[in-house]
Design a protein around this motif. Structure first.
Motif, short mmCIF file in Angstrom:
data_model
loop_
_atom_site.label_atom_id
_atom_site.label_comp_id
_atom_site.label_asym_id
_atom_site.label_seq_id
_atom_site.Cartn_x
_atom_site.Cartn_y
_atom_site.Cartn_z
N UNK A 126 0.92 -1.30 -0.15
CA UNK A 126 0.11 0.01 0.04
C UNK A 126 0.74 1.35 -0.04
N UNK A 127 0.48 2.22 -0.86
CA UNK A 127 1.18 3.39 -0.57
C UNK A 127 0.64 4.22 0.56
N UNK A 128 1.43 5.09 1.08
CA UNK A 128 0.97 5.90 2.27
C UNK A 128 -0.36 6.88 1.97
N UNK A 129 -1.46 6.50 2.99
CA UNK A 129 -2.69 7.18 2.59
C UNK A 129 -3.65 6.13 2.01
N UNK A 130 -3.14 5.07 1.61
CA UNK A 130 -3.90 3.78 0.88
C UNK A 130 -4.75 3.21 2.10
N UNK A 131 -5.63 2.30 1.51
CA UNK A 131 -6.28 1.55 2.46
C UNK A 131 -6.57 0.20 2.12
N UNK A 132 -6.78 -0.68 3.06
CA UNK A 132 -6.98 -2.11 3.01
C UNK A 132 -8.56 -2.59 3.65
N UNK A 133 -9.30 -3.28 2.59
CA UNK A 133 -10.59 -3.76 3.08
C UNK A 133 -10.63 -5.16 2.84
N UNK A 134 -10.95 -5.72 4.12
CA UNK A 134 -11.04 -7.27 4.18
C UNK A 134 -12.49 -7.79 4.52
N UNK A 176 -6.28 2.07 7.36
CA UNK A 176 -5.67 2.93 6.32
C UNK A 176 -4.18 2.91 6.81
N UNK A 177 -3.33 3.38 5.95
CA UNK A 177 -1.93 3.26 6.05
C UNK A 177 -1.63 4.91 6.16
N UNK A 178 -0.98 5.18 7.42
CA UNK A 178 -0.93 6.61 7.66
C UNK A 178 0.00 7.11 6.58
N UNK A 229 -0.67 -4.36 14.05
CA UNK A 229 0.53 -4.95 14.08
C UNK A 229 1.25 -4.73 12.74
N UNK A 230 0.63 -4.81 11.67
CA UNK A 230 1.28 -4.36 10.45
C UNK A 230 1.42 -2.83 10.17
N UNK A 231 1.02 -2.23 10.96
CA UNK A 231 1.49 -0.59 11.04
C UNK A 231 0.16 0.07 10.35
N UNK A 232 -0.90 -0.36 10.23
CA UNK A 232 -2.18 0.07 9.55
C UNK A 232 -3.16 0.77 10.62
N UNK A 233 -3.97 1.47 10.51
CA UNK A 233 -4.97 2.14 11.40
C UNK A 233 -6.64 1.73 11.05
#
Length: 208
Positions: free
Chosen positions: A149-157, A205-207, A175-179
């Motif tokens: 992910x780029x910074x500011x990107x997001x993961x949806x699961x 979201x990735x900070x 733990x993976x550094x996401x919010x």
């Protein structure tokens, strides 16, 4: 917008991304699913008379074969295609745990996946050890996916809460550094699929 589905199956998420006008990338270990979706995509592009071209290559890193990839470049008109205004659809047959070797860090705006339910789906974890545990797969895979992910990107699961509690998945994402975005309306999306599957969705979201 570049979207990755790292367990893409037969491409439902990839199709939706294309409909939004985004570039869509998928990885899946199942050869039959990848071949079926690749054939479907090729036929669909022809039936819709969209200007496109495709190429198939082996994905090799440091002399190791990680999988086979088919890339489509497409546009609704010849004029847009000639001008380079194209979308990309790319499908790779390979292990999702190798996705960070297939693509550069920070390559994607979104990572979206429907995780194995632990009922009829198998997964591959660690050193290619067969497992029916979605928790084991996500423990190994989420840090790999987060790195893409780029910074500011997001993961949806989406996942089956009957085999993995929400709190445990949120801890993996943190733990993976996401919010994780753990508030309304994202707390109101759980729904029953059948007696063995209670499906829910989490976004992180990735900070920036």
């Amino acid at each position: 917008m570049r979207v990755l589905d790292p367990v893409c199956g037969r491409g439902t998420t990839l199709n939706q991304a294309l409909m939004y006008g985004w570039d869509a990338y998928g990885v899946d270990t199942d050869r039959r699913d990848v071949e079926a979706y690749t054939a479907f995509a090729d036929r669909w592009l022809q039936d819709k008379r969209l200007k496109h071209r495709s190429r198939s290559t082996r994905v090799r890193v440091a002399g190791k074969n990680l999988g086979r990839r088919t890339t489509f470049e497409l546009a609704p008109t010849k004029e847009l295609y000639r001008a380079g205004d194209v979308q990309t659809l790319e499908i790779t047959q390979g292990d999702t745990l190798d996705a960070d070797r297939m693509y550069r860090a920070g390559s994607f705006d979104l990572v979206v996946a429907d995780a194995p339910y632990g009922i009829q789906h198998g997964s591959v974890t660690g050193p290619r050890t067969p497992s029916r545990s979605p928790q084991a797969l996500l423990t190994d895979a989420i840090p790999v996916w987060a790195g893409l992910l780029r910074r500011g990107g997001a993961m949806g699961l989406s996942w089956n809460t009957k085999v993995l509690p929400r709190a445990d998945l949120l801890a993996m994402l943190t733990d993976a550094g996401l919010e994780p975005l753990d508030d309304a309306p994202l707390l109101d999306l759980a729904h029953r699929v059948d007696h063995a599957i209670e499906r829910d969705l989490v976004v992180a979201r990735k900070p920036g």
